[in-house]
Design an enzyme around this catalytic site. Sequence first.
Site, short mmCIF file in Angstrom:
data_model
loop_
_atom_site.label_atom_id
_atom_site.label_comp_id
_atom_site.label_asym_id
_atom_site.label_seq_id
_atom_site.Cartn_x
_atom_site.Cartn_y
_atom_site.Cartn_z
N GLY A 157 -33.16 13.87 -12.25
CA GLY A 157 -33.69 13.15 -11.32
C GLY A 157 -32.70 12.71 -10.25
O GLY A 157 -31.90 13.04 -10.09
N GLU A 158 -33.40 12.60 -8.77
CA GLU A 158 -32.33 12.51 -7.66
C GLU A 158 -32.99 10.97 -6.87
O GLU A 158 -34.22 10.88 -6.76
CB GLU A 158 -32.34 13.45 -6.90
CG GLU A 158 -31.04 14.08 -7.13
CD GLU A 158 -31.25 15.53 -6.39
OE1 GLU A 158 -30.15 16.01 -5.76
OE2 GLU A 158 -32.08 16.24 -6.61
N GLY A 159 -32.10 10.06 -6.53
CA GLY A 159 -32.44 8.99 -5.86
C GLY A 159 -31.49 8.62 -4.86
O GLY A 159 -30.72 9.55 -4.59
N PHE A 219 -29.20 6.57 -4.78
CA PHE A 219 -28.00 6.32 -5.51
C PHE A 219 -27.07 7.64 -5.71
O PHE A 219 -25.89 7.55 -5.59
CB PHE A 219 -28.27 5.51 -6.67
CG PHE A 219 -26.86 5.35 -7.51
CD1 PHE A 219 -26.32 4.25 -7.16
CD2 PHE A 219 -26.80 6.32 -8.48
CE1 PHE A 219 -25.23 4.07 -8.06
CE2 PHE A 219 -25.74 6.07 -9.29
CZ PHE A 219 -24.92 4.98 -9.21
N SER A 275 -27.67 11.29 -8.33
CA SER A 275 -28.28 12.25 -9.14
C SER A 275 -28.24 11.66 -10.54
O SER A 275 -27.45 11.02 -11.04
CB SER A 275 -27.79 13.67 -9.31
OG SER A 275 -27.60 14.04 -7.82
N VAL A 276 -29.22 11.82 -11.50
CA VAL A 276 -29.24 11.57 -12.93
C VAL A 276 -29.31 12.77 -13.67
O VAL A 276 -30.32 13.67 -13.35
CB VAL A 276 -30.65 10.81 -13.08
CG1 VAL A 276 -30.67 10.27 -14.23
CG2 VAL A 276 -30.57 9.60 -12.06
N ASP A 297 -37.86 -3.83 -6.12
CA ASP A 297 -38.11 -2.54 -6.01
C ASP A 297 -39.16 -2.22 -7.25
O ASP A 297 -38.87 -0.93 -8.00
CB ASP A 297 -37.15 -1.64 -5.86
CG ASP A 297 -37.61 -0.17 -5.38
OD1 ASP A 297 -38.78 -0.34 -4.79
OD2 ASP A 297 -36.77 0.73 -5.28
#
Length: 920
Positions: free
Chosen positions: A593-595, A597, A599-600, A712
């Site tokens: 995942g990416e956000g 903040f 990367s995951v 959020d």
Amino acid sequence: MMEGLVCGVLTSFMFLIFCFFNLLQSTNAQGFLNIACCAESSFTDKNLSWIPDDQWFTDRKGCRNLHQGNERARVFEIKSGKRCYSLRTVKDHDYLIRGSFPVVETEGAEFDSSFTVSIGTTPVGVVDSLSSEALVVEGIFRAPNNYTDFCLLYGKGDPYISSLELRPLNDTEYLKDKSSNILKLVNRTDLGGIGETRYPDDRYDRIWKPASSLYFQANSTVTIPNNANTTVPLDVLRTAVTDSTRLEFIQNGLDNGDYNYTVILFFLELNDTVRVGQRVFDIYINDEKEEENFDISATGSNYREVVYNVTAKGSLNLTLLKNGSQLGPICNAFEILQVRPRDLETDYDDVIEIKKVKEDLLMLNQGNSLLETWSGDPCLPDPWQGLACSSTNGSTVITDLDLSSNKLKGPMPPSITKLTHLKTLNLSNNDFSGEIPPFPSSSNLTSLDISNNELEGYLPQSLLSLPHLSILYYGCNPQLHSGLTSTLNSSKLTTDSGACLRKSKGPIKGIVIGAAACGSAVAIVALGAIVVCLYRQKLMARRKYNGKGLSLAKNLVFSIPSTDDVFVRPISIQTYTLEYIEMATQQYKTLIGEGGFGSVYRGTLPDGQEVAVKVRSATSTQGTREFENELNFLSAIRHENLVPLLGYCCENDQQILVYPFMSNGSLQDRLYGEAAKRKILDWPTRLSIALGAARGLMYLHTYGGRSVIHRDVKSSNILLDDSMCAKVADFGFSKYAPQEGDSNASLEVRGTAGYMDPEYYSTQQLSAKSDVFSFGVVLLEIISGREPLNIQRPRNEWSLVEWAKPFIRESKIDEIVDPNIKGGYHAEAMWRVVEAALACIEPFSAYRPCMDDIVRELEDALIIENNASEYMKSIDSIYSLGGSNRFSIVMEKKMVLPPPSTASEPSPINPQPLAPPEPR
Ligand SMILES: *[C@@H]1O[C@H](CO)[C@@H](O)[C@H](O)[C@H]1NC(C)=O
Ligand SMILES: *[C@@H]1O[C@H](CO)[C@@H](O)[C@H](O)[C@H]1NC(C)=O
Ligand SMILES: *[C@@H]1O[C@H](CO)[C@@H](O)[C@H](O)[C@H]1NC(C)=O
Ligand SMILES: *[C@@H]1O[C@H](CO)[C@@H](O)[C@H](O)[C@H]1NC(C)=O
Ligand SMILES: *[C@@H]1O[C@H](CO)[C@@H](O)[C@H](O)[C@H]1NC(C)=O
Ligand SMILES: *[C@@H]1O[C@H](CO)[C@@H](O)[C@H](O)[C@H]1NC(C)=O
Ligand SMILES: *[C@@H]1O[C@H](CO)[C@@H](O)[C@H](O)[C@H]1NC(C)=O
């Protein structure tokens, strides 16, 4: 110690006896097998001997009378997957199999279920408890192996069955040219017959049902000629229907799609005086002429049977029309069978080996809740819990086996090494003992984790020389020696080198407890259902809430104890080194995942725990603040419905947070992402996810006497662990609620479009009610399966909130409910959630309820949703418990939940889970 040993020996001895029984699948002289589900013992009925089904399912907790009669049924209380009767068959022999499903007439409680029945993996029928007549599902198949599974697949409600019959079909031609198909019986009729005909008249025990009042009975002199070779009983052929010009049989209610059918017609001339040419007719199926000038006597015999293969949709019309002869058509019997191509099954060798693994494990782990769910085909249609499979070139194989943290004991089953397609094997955090069995060089294993067990001896050389092995964790096995460190060091393996990086099994147990807590919380709610049922009238009486907030909460008849106090654990956040993180993620190999903040990545700790590793991207300045924010909050806050922080790494300017990996992704994925296409989330699961998330938020909002606001809340921030327990994630934006004297100006508005509280947006006044608004949007997503904002839709449907509101106000909820769950919910429960959602999205925050009101409302909804099935099961025990304090009843019930499968007693200091996690 001695006692333990004796006990162990005894159980395995008993198991051997049990196993032996299992092999003696007793059959009648004719080779028939008759299983009476939930029967107390064997018995004989109508020339057939019956056996109980206790060799397949040992427990009797699912045994019920679903009907006033005394026929017992076995009800499988499962939430997913399937339960199968695995029957011994002779490879390449033909069989008839017949399952019977009683009419459901339970008094005083609803029993609503609908499920698919399959032979192997091929579906052959759907059973619905609303049916007013007993259902029989019959299929004819050629056994591809030395066993055949007859399965009930979880659909809606609990599947059930009353009997199962297996008959060998020697010397029949049903499957001629169709051996790779399964024939599903649609209709088998004895035309002109008077009573049902079956064994012993029919040697295969086919059941011929009589039909038609226009019957024509032969003189007793009529016989079937010897050379006819028919297996149809004379009793069936001795009657027929006839007409001076035409006979027509219409079979309605067939499946809607195009299917192939086999139609078999049986003709025996019952009028001795009829000669060639006197009875001639044409045979039509669905207006298609199959045969012209058909004359039974033309072959010089008075008997003929004909087989037609046709394609049809919805209905079949058989018409026999006189064609210029003296006498009209005759017909004695017919069979209509649907031809279903066999569905793919898992690679045979893998099935045999995984079944052996299951048997080996069961020896010393009877009653293990994971193993109990392992039934039927391991991969199809859904893989067993703990398994992952892959399909290529028409073959499905087992590629991953994860048995970690299942309290398994005994030796490692040697068959595990023979699963040749297996790539990853995780046996960590169990009590496996003994030596590691050798691995054949054909093994494709790339990753093996056997850490944190009681294994002994040496790492086998065969293991170290496996060609594809790249990860090997074997630490925390005090009696296990590597012995071959030079090989280990020189190889390209990622390994813990036997180091026990985790000092004790403690933290892992903590995680397990967390998951179990979630499971048991749901169980408590379910048990609470019983209590509420007694008060159902009252509940019904106060259906509508009065507009401003949820007044319901105030006159609740009982409250469910919060599990917070019981399960809160002292918090220990680990500090990890960068090296450790790199090893766990295999150099950040799998991006999940990416956000904003960063990367995951997915990773695995040496103890086998799967983790999600969030790495701040070097360019994100905003990230630093969020990192600290999240670290601060999560170091202090812990709740079973909040994603916990396991640890962090702050080295070389890297900022990394480590969380447990949530194997079921996010609620968003499940509702309308990729995952939703694979499997629809059913309503009860949606409801329990909503409740979990609401509890997590309630905890935040009441945290430490000073509210924490998430800021959020959205479906992509509600993650689901492997038992579908909801966990709220992402505290990067979280804030303490402003207190008097705080400057509001410092708070910039945060949130995600579609979820944003309009009041907060316009006034910048932050309060917990902003989260409530966003949560209301999440509830609407759960109800409708739609995104909060989608500009691909027509203009008036862009915003979920604006689209849904008018429908709710006009009480047209059918318009907004996700079509995928239509028919799968209790209307009252749905209304509760809809009303809660509507209250949450009130434009003025003052009118919105608090999270604890919403939690109670969702608990109510879940109780209503569950009560039908739970009420019946437990009403007796509630009466016997008595007591006026309903709260204490619930607590009492909690204590009588089945103990965990291990022998260890729960201790108040280190509580064990009260109940094993719900199998998915
Ligand atoms: C079918 O074959 C089996 C085994 O060959 C035999 O035991 C059984 O009696 C036969 N049944 C019939 C109905 O012919
Ligand atoms: C079926 O055959 C396999 C080997 O192909 C064997 O291991 C297994 O025991 C057999 N099962 C039965 C029930 O005979
Ligand atoms: C009956 O079987 C015999 C031998 O198997 C065969 O010769 C004969 O044609 C068959 N009769 C019919 C009507 O199928
Ligand atoms: C089978 O066919 C007969 C004759 O058309 C009909 O009366 C009967 O209802 C049918 N049975 C089923 C189960 O459809
Ligand atoms: C019906 O049978 C034909 C010929 O055997 C085959 O090509 C076709 O795929 C079958 N259709 C279905 C729906 O099974
Ligand atoms: C039955 O037998 C009687 C006398 O033997 C005869 O009159 C009659 O026609 C026969 N019926 C049929 C249907 O063959
Ligand atoms: C039997 O067949 C003869 C013709 O061969 C016919 O006259 C007679 O009516 C038939 N009997 C019945 C009961 O149909």
